[in-house]
Design a protein around this motif. Structure first.
Motif: not given
Length: 94
Positions: A30-35, A17-24, A87-94
């Protein structure tokens, strides 16, 4: 850039789980959960999990980049000194 909040193993995947801070590629805040699929080698998989968990415990600000090749999306997480590419299995962006 993103701030890692947590990294843990959930069955056969690594969840971060991460929160995007910008520059990307995603908007700041944007909160991001990556599997993510760990490497096949148990030794390398444990090293990757350990690195991600260490960054998350420290609230490390990291570069988070997505790369697409064929039908596979890869997440690259880097602190500028070392990088993890999975490799990303399931990206989830709220």
């Amino acid at each position: 850039m993103a701030q890692l909040l947590f990294a843990e193993t959930d069955g056969d995947v690594v969840v971060i789980d991460a929160v995007v801070l910008g520059g990307g590629q995603l908007a700041a805040g944007t909160p991001v959960t990556l599997r993510l699929l760990p490497p096949e080698s148990p030794l390398i998989a444990e090293l990757v999990r350990s690195r991600l968990a260490t960054w998350a415990r420290a609230g490390e600000v990291v570069a988070l980049e997505f790369r697409r090749r064929s039908q596979i999306t890869t997440a690259v997480v880097s602190d500028g000194r070392s990088a993890v590419s999975l490799d990303v299995r399931t990206p989830m962006v709220a």
